[in-house]
Every structure is written in C-alpha cells, then in structure tokens.
Write a protein that holds these residues in place. Sequence first.
Motif, mmCIF file in Angstrom:
data_model
loop_
_atom_site.group_PDB
_atom_site.id
_atom_site.type_symbol
_atom_site.label_atom_id
_atom_site.label_comp_id
_atom_site.label_asym_id
_atom_site.label_seq_id
_atom_site.Cartn_x
_atom_site.Cartn_y
_atom_site.Cartn_z
ATOM 1 N N PRO A 264 25.080 -15.205 -24.955
ATOM 2 C CA PRO A 264 25.455 -16.314 -24.079
ATOM 3 C C PRO A 264 25.348 -15.945 -22.603
ATOM 4 O O PRO A 264 25.633 -14.815 -22.191
ATOM 5 C CB PRO A 264 26.913 -16.592 -24.472
ATOM 6 C CG PRO A 264 27.019 -16.128 -25.883
ATOM 7 C CD PRO A 264 26.137 -14.916 -25.964
ATOM 8 N N ALA A 265 24.928 -16.935 -21.805
ATOM 9 C CA ALA A 265 24.763 -16.723 -20.368
ATOM 10 C C ALA A 265 25.099 -18.011 -19.630
ATOM 11 O O ALA A 265 25.011 -19.110 -20.187
ATOM 12 C CB ALA A 265 23.330 -16.299 -20.057
ATOM 13 N N ARG A 266 25.462 -17.869 -18.357
ATOM 14 C CA ARG A 266 25.703 -19.034 -17.508
ATOM 15 C C ARG A 266 24.385 -19.737 -17.222
ATOM 16 O O ARG A 266 23.337 -19.103 -17.058
ATOM 17 C CB ARG A 266 26.344 -18.617 -16.187
ATOM 18 C CG ARG A 266 27.766 -18.114 -16.274
ATOM 19 C CD ARG A 266 28.312 -17.892 -14.854
ATOM 20 N NE ARG A 266 28.554 -19.152 -14.177
ATOM 21 C CZ ARG A 266 28.146 -19.437 -12.953
ATOM 22 N NH1 ARG A 266 27.441 -18.561 -12.255
ATOM 23 N NH2 ARG A 266 28.419 -20.616 -12.394
ATOM 24 N N TYR B 65 13.444 -19.762 -11.779
ATOM 25 C CA TYR B 65 12.810 -19.867 -10.467
ATOM 26 C C TYR B 65 12.189 -18.544 -10.024
ATOM 27 O O TYR B 65 11.134 -18.529 -9.381
ATOM 28 C CB TYR B 65 13.815 -20.352 -9.424
ATOM 29 C CG TYR B 65 14.074 -21.833 -9.488
ATOM 30 C CD1 TYR B 65 13.095 -22.741 -9.103
ATOM 31 C CD2 TYR B 65 15.288 -22.334 -9.934
ATOM 32 C CE1 TYR B 65 13.319 -24.107 -9.169
ATOM 33 C CE2 TYR B 65 15.526 -23.698 -9.995
ATOM 34 C CZ TYR B 65 14.530 -24.577 -9.609
ATOM 35 O OH TYR B 65 14.755 -25.937 -9.678
ATOM 36 N N ALA B 66 12.830 -17.437 -10.343
ATOM 37 C CA ALA B 66 12.324 -16.139 -9.898
ATOM 38 C C ALA B 66 11.071 -15.720 -10.658
ATOM 39 O O ALA B 66 10.149 -15.125 -10.083
ATOM 40 C CB ALA B 66 13.409 -15.074 -10.060
ATOM 41 N N LEU B 67 11.039 -16.042 -11.965
ATOM 42 C CA LEU B 67 9.949 -15.558 -12.822
ATOM 43 C C LEU B 67 8.910 -16.625 -13.124
ATOM 44 O O LEU B 67 7.850 -16.320 -13.687
ATOM 45 C CB LEU B 67 10.537 -15.024 -14.137
ATOM 46 C CG LEU B 67 11.565 -13.890 -13.993
ATOM 47 C CD1 LEU B 67 12.178 -13.565 -15.355
ATOM 48 C CD2 LEU B 67 10.919 -12.648 -13.386
ATOM 49 N N HIS B 68 9.212 -17.896 -12.810
ATOM 50 C CA HIS B 68 8.302 -19.020 -13.055
ATOM 51 C C HIS B 68 7.972 -19.166 -14.538
ATOM 52 O O HIS B 68 6.828 -19.407 -14.932
ATOM 53 C CB HIS B 68 7.014 -18.870 -12.238
ATOM 54 C CG HIS B 68 7.261 -18.728 -10.771
ATOM 55 N ND1 HIS B 68 7.855 -19.704 -10.018
ATOM 56 C CD2 HIS B 68 7.020 -17.693 -9.925
ATOM 57 C CE1 HIS B 68 7.962 -19.300 -8.763
ATOM 58 N NE2 HIS B 68 7.470 -18.090 -8.677
ATOM 59 N N VAL B 69 8.980 -19.016 -15.363
ATOM 60 C CA VAL B 69 8.845 -19.218 -16.804
ATOM 61 C C VAL B 69 10.056 -20.015 -17.281
ATOM 62 O O VAL B 69 11.063 -20.125 -16.569
ATOM 63 C CB VAL B 69 8.763 -17.877 -17.573
ATOM 64 C CG1 VAL B 69 7.553 -17.077 -17.124
ATOM 65 C CG2 VAL B 69 10.040 -17.052 -17.414
ATOM 66 N N ARG B 70 9.974 -20.555 -18.482
ATOM 67 C CA ARG B 70 11.096 -21.287 -19.046
ATOM 68 C C ARG B 70 12.061 -20.302 -19.693
ATOM 69 O O ARG B 70 11.659 -19.463 -20.497
ATOM 70 C CB ARG B 70 10.591 -22.335 -20.040
ATOM 71 C CG ARG B 70 9.771 -23.425 -19.360
ATOM 72 C CD ARG B 70 9.424 -24.559 -20.285
ATOM 73 N NE ARG B 70 8.402 -24.222 -21.258
ATOM 74 C CZ ARG B 70 7.106 -24.171 -20.992
ATOM 75 N NH1 ARG B 70 6.666 -24.377 -19.769
ATOM 76 N NH2 ARG B 70 6.235 -23.893 -21.939
ATOM 77 N N VAL B 71 13.338 -20.428 -19.336
ATOM 78 C CA VAL B 71 14.358 -19.486 -19.783
ATOM 79 C C VAL B 71 15.463 -20.255 -20.506
ATOM 80 O O VAL B 71 15.969 -21.264 -19.996
ATOM 81 C CB VAL B 71 14.958 -18.707 -18.592
ATOM 82 C CG1 VAL B 71 15.990 -17.682 -19.091
ATOM 83 C CG2 VAL B 71 13.862 -18.014 -17.793
ATOM 84 N N THR B 72 15.834 -19.796 -21.670
ATOM 85 C CA THR B 72 16.937 -20.392 -22.415
ATOM 86 C C THR B 72 17.893 -19.288 -22.847
ATOM 87 O O THR B 72 17.546 -18.103 -22.850
ATOM 88 C CB THR B 72 16.443 -21.150 -23.660
ATOM 89 O OG1 THR B 72 15.740 -20.241 -24.522
ATOM 90 C CG2 THR B 72 15.511 -22.294 -23.276
ATOM 91 N N ALA B 73 19.091 -19.707 -23.227
ATOM 92 C CA ALA B 73 20.105 -18.773 -23.725
ATOM 93 C C ALA B 73 21.200 -19.573 -24.396
ATOM 94 O O ALA B 73 21.413 -20.753 -24.069
ATOM 95 C CB ALA B 73 20.696 -17.950 -22.574
ATOM 96 N N PRO B 74 21.934 -18.973 -25.334
ATOM 97 C CA PRO B 74 23.126 -19.652 -25.848
ATOM 98 C C PRO B 74 24.086 -19.926 -24.695
ATOM 99 O O PRO B 74 24.196 -19.142 -23.754
ATOM 100 C CB PRO B 74 23.719 -18.630 -26.836
ATOM 101 C CG PRO B 74 22.593 -17.714 -27.190
ATOM 102 C CD PRO B 74 21.713 -17.654 -25.977
ATOM 103 N N ARG B 75 24.771 -21.030 -24.791
ATOM 104 C CA ARG B 75 25.655 -21.451 -23.704
ATOM 105 C C ARG B 75 26.923 -20.612 -23.670
ATOM 106 O O ARG B 75 27.560 -20.387 -24.702
ATOM 107 C CB ARG B 75 26.014 -22.930 -23.883
ATOM 108 C CG ARG B 75 26.853 -23.497 -22.764
ATOM 109 C CD ARG B 75 27.242 -24.933 -23.069
ATOM 110 N NE ARG B 75 27.907 -25.531 -21.919
ATOM 111 C CZ ARG B 75 27.283 -26.148 -20.941
ATOM 112 N NH1 ARG B 75 25.969 -26.282 -20.982
ATOM 113 N NH2 ARG B 75 27.940 -26.650 -19.922
ATOM 114 N N GLU B 76 27.296 -20.167 -22.478
ATOM 115 C CA GLU B 76 28.575 -19.478 -22.308
ATOM 116 C C GLU B 76 29.697 -20.497 -22.430
ATOM 117 O O GLU B 76 29.660 -21.565 -21.813
ATOM 118 C CB GLU B 76 28.619 -18.794 -20.938
ATOM 119 C CG GLU B 76 29.794 -17.860 -20.762
ATOM 120 C CD GLU B 76 29.727 -17.112 -19.450
ATOM 121 O OE1 GLU B 76 30.195 -17.676 -18.442
ATOM 122 O OE2 GLU B 76 29.196 -15.986 -19.429
ATOM 123 N N ALA B 77 30.731 -20.171 -23.204
ATOM 124 C CA ALA B 77 31.762 -21.150 -23.564
ATOM 125 C C ALA B 77 32.495 -21.710 -22.348
ATOM 126 O O ALA B 77 32.932 -22.870 -22.362
ATOM 127 C CB ALA B 77 32.757 -20.514 -24.526
#
Length: 377
Positions: free
Chosen positions: A336-338, A347-359
């Motif tokens: 999980p990440a914010r 924005y920094a890497l110019h790629v699509r980034v996903t992660a489980p949602r931080e609660a």
Amino acid sequence: MTTSATRLRVYENVIDQHDSYTVMNPVQGCPKRCRYCFLQQRFQTGVKPVELAGPADTVQRLLSSPYYRPGGVLAAYTCTDALATPPNRRHLIGLLRELTCAHVTNPLVLISKCAPTPEVIDAVTAARANRLPVIMYLSYSGLEPDVELGIDHQALRRSFGLWHSAGVPVVHYWRPFLPQNSTEEAMRTVLDTVVGRSACSVAVGLKTPPGAFDQMAGLWDGLPADAAAADAVWPEQARQLLERLPAEYGHLVYESNSCALAHVTDRPDDAGVWGSEVCAAADLCPPDQRRLCRATWRTPAPLATEQIDAELTRLGLAGTPYEWDPAERRLRLTVPARRADTTSLTYALHVRVTAPREATDLYWPGRIGGSLPLIAS
C-alpha cells in the motif's frame, strides 16, 4: 447543535501531491458551504480559514519537498478559496511575490468561485510578467444557491470577463455534474457564460471521497452504491449532451484535468495518460494536441530499474517492492502507498503507476491512477 466550527478540523499537509499538480495549502478552511465539497468530511466548510504557513515559509517548504519538480504544475489554496476573505487575498498576494522572488517559473493554478479584487488582478498580472505563469480555474457549475451556499453566482459569472480582459488564461472548471444541472437548459446557460472567456472547460462528474457516500447521496437520489470506487459518477444525460453541445459552441471540453493543463501550457501529456484507457475514453483533444503527444511518446525513452529505485529513494520509499512491465510501461507497487506518492512517481517517470490503497489515505480514486467514470441513468 454541532457544527464544523466546533468539531476537530482535519488539515492536509501544507505541501502535497494531487492528481494534476503539486499543491500548496498554507491556508485551510473555507467560509463557503458547498454541499458537495470534500472539505465537509474534514469539518473545513463554513469556517474561518486558518493560516498554517506564511508566504515565505510556504515557498521554502515547496522547494525542499520531494514532490516539487522544476516545470511541474503547481496549485495553491485547494483547501480554501484564495479569494474568499481579505486575509486569504493578502496571503495570495504575498505568496505570488515570494514565488517570483525565488525565481519559480512553474505553471501555477488558482481555483476560485469568488470575484477578484483589482489588487489581486494586479498581483497576478505582475507575477505573470515575472515569468510565473498563473492560470485561473473558475469553478462554475450552473448549480443553484441551495447547493453552493455562500457563492455569489452573479459575481462569479462576471469573473470570467474580468480575468479574460486582464490577459490571464482561464480554464472553466465545470463541476460537479448532478442531475439538477445536467439539463440542456442548464448546460447552455453555463456555456453561454464561459465560451469566448475561457481557453477550455474541465468537466467533472460527482467525486465521492472515502466516507462521503451519505453526503453525496443527499444531493443525488439513487446515487450508485459503488460511487466511491469510480473516478466520478456522471448523469447519463450530461454525458450525452457533452457529445454535441461543445462542438456546437466551438468550445473545447476535457474530462482529464492533466490533459487540459497540457493544452493550456502548450506541452505534451506528462501524466502517463497518452495511450491509456483514460486517453481513449475521456478526452476529445484538438488535433494539434494529439500530434504533440504522439510525437513525444511514440518512442519513449527506456526506463531502467535504477531510475525507478532512485525516484523511490527520493520520495523516502527506498526498498519498496514493485513490478515493472516495460512493454506496457506500467509500474505497480506491491504494498500500500499514498496516492500522492504514486502520482509523483507517474510525473517523474512518465509511466502509469498503481498501488494498493493506503487505508488512511483521504484522497479519492482518480484518472491518473486508472479509475474510470461511472455513468448513471
């Protein structure tokens, strides 16, 4: 009776990252009481704004933040209205002065429903003359005063002409769409006001932040139960009218805010939207904009894992496990990440980034994270 003023107000970080921009929120709390506002969940509506950082301190915090990127789009006062009170306006004028003194040249978005004073217009035009490209976002929905409590709609409509005449770029923030303002009459009234006085519109359905379903259901009888999982919920009638009315008026309407900003700032998409499901589903970009994005991202530069690791370290996330698909240019954090951190990585890497949602994350799903709209009949 318990009111926002007597409950424990919840404050955002002074510097943070939202979907479309790095935000500065040195003043928080709004005297207005728009019933759909996300600040209601934080007991920050109908209250006196509180200053958390002075203008000089705010700029120092910005420039030392890992979310700050030279050239990246900034926004200020997203947890209040910068023009709502005299202290807010004085703070804004001071912030513009401090940003220009620090030679900050990032595009800066100011979102408002309030009329500008001559002093504010002068400060904004002076900042623009000093290479701080301020963009005004005027939030005009066509909703009635019983929904947007405390807003002077006549003054808001006049603001489009005032900013346009001053040579300041205006983006019309058309939000939220509810059944009440999705009729053809209501939408034509809005377009009659903004066309010719704004560069484009950003149209947004109803956002439902975590924990806000009951608040939003009070505005929309029959709001879908899964509203919080969508980027936004849209009345079907509004979507149908948006397919033809903007073309009739010769007016550009975006659904993805980052793409509208790319258009207004004459740059290609840098939010990982180009070529994604969001790009295909959301925006009817002008041909020049699509050509610019296509030319930039047709053959993107390879991204090495060392670059990913370095950016994670810069954000204080060293050692975070992830999966990287170079063919699809998708980065997935496996813990999980914010949303602020995944958006900053995008924005920094110019790629699509996903992660489980931080609660504990207060931010809602968004386009940049791949969430799509939900259409409700």
